[in-house]
Design an enzyme around this catalytic site. Structure first.
Site, mmCIF file in Angstrom:
data_model
loop_
_atom_site.group_PDB
_atom_site.id
_atom_site.type_symbol
_atom_site.label_atom_id
_atom_site.label_comp_id
_atom_site.label_asym_id
_atom_site.label_seq_id
_atom_site.Cartn_x
_atom_site.Cartn_y
_atom_site.Cartn_z
ATOM 1 N NE ARG A 86 17.826 -39.842 -21.396
ATOM 2 C CZ ARG A 86 19.105 -40.109 -21.666
ATOM 3 N NH1 ARG A 86 19.656 -39.590 -22.738
ATOM 4 N NH2 ARG A 86 19.804 -40.869 -20.878
ATOM 5 N NE ARG B 154 9.934 -52.094 -23.054
ATOM 6 C CZ ARG B 154 10.939 -51.957 -22.192
ATOM 7 N NH1 ARG B 154 10.783 -52.297 -20.933
ATOM 8 N NH2 ARG B 154 12.098 -51.502 -22.574
ATOM 9 N NE ARG C 140 19.239 -29.034 -12.881
ATOM 10 C CZ ARG C 140 18.825 -28.284 -11.876
ATOM 11 N NH1 ARG C 140 18.978 -26.960 -11.910
ATOM 12 N NH2 ARG C 140 18.278 -28.853 -10.816
ATOM 13 N NE ARG D 161 19.969 -41.093 -10.943
ATOM 14 C CZ ARG D 161 20.069 -41.108 -12.260
ATOM 15 N NH1 ARG D 161 19.168 -41.726 -12.996
ATOM 16 N NH2 ARG D 161 21.070 -40.498 -12.870
ATOM 17 C CD GLU E 96 22.431 -39.791 -9.085
ATOM 18 O OE1 GLU E 96 21.813 -39.090 -9.904
ATOM 19 O OE2 GLU E 96 22.986 -40.865 -9.389
ATOM 20 C CG ASP F 277 22.412 -42.378 -23.227
ATOM 21 O OD1 ASP F 277 22.433 -41.686 -22.199
ATOM 22 O OD2 ASP F 277 21.359 -42.786 -23.751
HETATM 23 N N1 UDP Z 1 12.165 -39.489 -15.550
HETATM 24 C C1 UDP Z 1 11.037 -39.337 -14.766
HETATM 25 N N2 UDP Z 1 10.842 -40.176 -13.716
HETATM 26 C C2 UDP Z 1 11.730 -41.147 -13.402
HETATM 27 C C3 UDP Z 1 12.870 -41.322 -14.218
HETATM 28 C C4 UDP Z 1 13.065 -40.466 -15.277
HETATM 29 O O1 UDP Z 1 10.230 -38.459 -15.012
HETATM 30 O O2 UDP Z 1 11.499 -41.858 -12.409
HETATM 31 C C5 UDP Z 1 12.353 -38.541 -16.676
HETATM 32 C C6 UDP Z 1 13.062 -37.284 -16.219
HETATM 33 O O3 UDP Z 1 12.543 -36.205 -16.954
HETATM 34 C C7 UDP Z 1 14.491 -37.558 -16.623
HETATM 35 C C8 UDP Z 1 14.291 -38.303 -17.929
HETATM 36 O O4 UDP Z 1 13.140 -39.102 -17.686
HETATM 37 O O5 UDP Z 1 15.212 -36.370 -16.803
HETATM 38 C C9 UDP Z 1 15.462 -39.142 -18.354
HETATM 39 O O6 UDP Z 1 15.780 -40.060 -17.352
HETATM 40 P P1 UDP Z 1 17.077 -40.951 -17.418
HETATM 41 O O7 UDP Z 1 16.939 -41.999 -16.388
HETATM 42 O O8 UDP Z 1 17.323 -41.347 -18.810
HETATM 43 O O9 UDP Z 1 18.178 -39.897 -16.940
HETATM 44 P P2 UDP Z 1 19.747 -40.102 -16.666
HETATM 45 O O10 UDP Z 1 19.932 -41.527 -16.271
HETATM 46 O O11 UDP Z 1 20.455 -39.713 -17.930
HETATM 47 O O12 UDP Z 1 20.019 -39.176 -15.556
#
Ligand code: UDP
Length: 365
Positions: free
Chosen positions: A170, A174, A247, A278, A298, A348
């Site tokens: 996801r 880059r 989860r 976060r 969170e 999403d």
């Molecule tokens: N992820 C990570 N480090 C970060 C942010 C995201 O390893 O600092 C990984 C983690 O496995 C997470 C996935 O990327 O579950 C998807 O993150 P995203 O931010 O898309 O999650 P959401 O916003 O849907 O909670």
């Protein structure tokens, strides 16, 4: 009495009901919560739109979906650029030249690629089978260990070897200096918050809050010709094949008497030892200048009955179990399923809208 009973006043249910009403159908929308908008619900605190069920940033590459959602709100120019904190180090996300420069001191894409190639070579991974292998292939061990492993294991409560690779795909990786978290063409936060979008969609449609479907339907079995169910599909079938895993997230929200707490809407804490994943500082989604600020920490946990399910855990076992429920769902003539919980998919918001539009169009044909 109604053409459709829509269970769940979240984004999926609201799009469905809006389109059905437009086509002349009579809908009743019910939700067990005391408010509409499901997990995109925002509550105003200190003049700030607080994302009560976790940060939602709208992004899509689908022009139709973008135009669709713009009927209901104007979007600001927010671009998501999270910062990651690992011990006393700070990095930009997603993984890009700013991250690599800070991690290794490399300055050019060729230097960054060489560094990753060198780290990748230690592992001999050709066909990544899980999230750990996928991450090591993509960014090497330093980024994996500092920015991915701890965060992911906190977020999912599982070892990275036991998680599907798609979760990490996801995130963009880059080799340009670009901190935009998404690759999508369109992005922003609705001015005035997400609740207003759903309010507009549900305008003129009967909504009953504080209404639990399973009790309601016992008393009103013939209330509608058809039902759209956006709750947990396993619960709908009384967990007959066993529960699917989800989860859950607990939010610790605080109003702080300072104007600017962390200087960014999203700061990820990527080390295992910090208990939350976060901190969201909501005002920065809308460039807020209020004298106070609202933050949410969170905490991720395994879903248990009574908690709110947020993320389906789409690993092989759960996907196989979902297929069994899906086979039951496919036999229904009067019930349709949709949304993150009804389809058991890590959707999403744009994908939710796409899926809801597809379903309602098929339904109304
Ligand atoms: N992820 C990570 N480090 C970060 C942010 C995201 O390893 O600092 C990984 C983690 O496995 C997470 C996935 O990327 O579950 C998807 O993150 P995203 O931010 O898309 O999650 P959401 O916003 O849907 O909670």
């Amino acid at each position: 009495m109604y053409d459709y009973l829509v269970v769940g006043a979240g984004l999926y249910g609201a799009v469905f009901a809006y389109e059905a009403k437009k086509a002349g159908k009579k809908c009743l929308v019910i939700d067990k919560r005391d408010h509409i908008a499901g997990n995109i619900y925002c509550k105003e605190i200190e003049g700030i739109q607080v994302h009560q069920y976790g940060a939602h940033i709208f992004h899509t590459s689908n022009k139709e979906v973008w135009e669709y959602v713009n009927q209901f709100a104007e979007f600001n120019h927010y671009i998501n650029s999270p910062v990651a904190v690992y011990k006393d180090e700070t990095y930009n996300l997603p993984f890009n030249m700013n991250t690599f420069n800070k991690m290794w001191g490399v300055r050019t894409p060729a230097e960054a690629q060489a560094k990753i190639a060198e780290q990748r070579a230690e592992y001999h991974i050709e066909n990544p089978q899980n999230l750990e292998e996928q991450a090591l292939m993509l960014v090497g061990k330093d980024v994996y260990q500092k920015l991915i492993k701890g965060y992911t294991e906190k977020q999912w409560g599982r070892d990275c070897k036991d998680l599907p690779a798609f979760i990490i795909k996801r995130l963009p990786c880059r080799f340009i200096y670009d901190n935009n978290y998404f690759n999508d063409r369109y992005q922003g936060i609705p001015i005035g918050g997400y609740t207003k979008i759903v309010e507009k969609m549900l305008d003129g449609i009967e909504v009953r809050l504080d209404t639990d479907y399973f009790e309601f339907i016992k008393e009103n079995p013939d209330i509608a010709d058809k039902t759209l169910f956006t709750g947990m599909i396993d619960q709908f079938y009384d967990f007959c094949y066993g529960p699917l895993q989800y989860r859950s997230v607990r939010f610790e929200t605080e109003v702080l008497d300072c104007e600017n707490y962390q200087g960014n809407a999203v700061v990820n804490y990527t080390e295992r030892e910090v208990p939350y994943t976060r901190i969201i500082e909501h005002k920065h989604f809308e460039f807020g200048k209020q004298p106070k600020t609202v933050i949410s920490r969170e905490y991720s946990s395994e879903w248990k009955p009574g908690a709110e399910p947020y993320y389906p855990v789409n690993n092989d076992e759960n996907n196989a179990l979902y297929e069994k429920y899906k086979a039951l769902a496919d036999q229904e003539t009067k019930v349709i399923f949709g949304g993150r919980l009804g389809d058991y998919k890590y959707y999403d918001m744009d994908k939710v809208i796409e899926a809801a539009l597809r379903t309602v169009q098929k339904e109304l044909q």
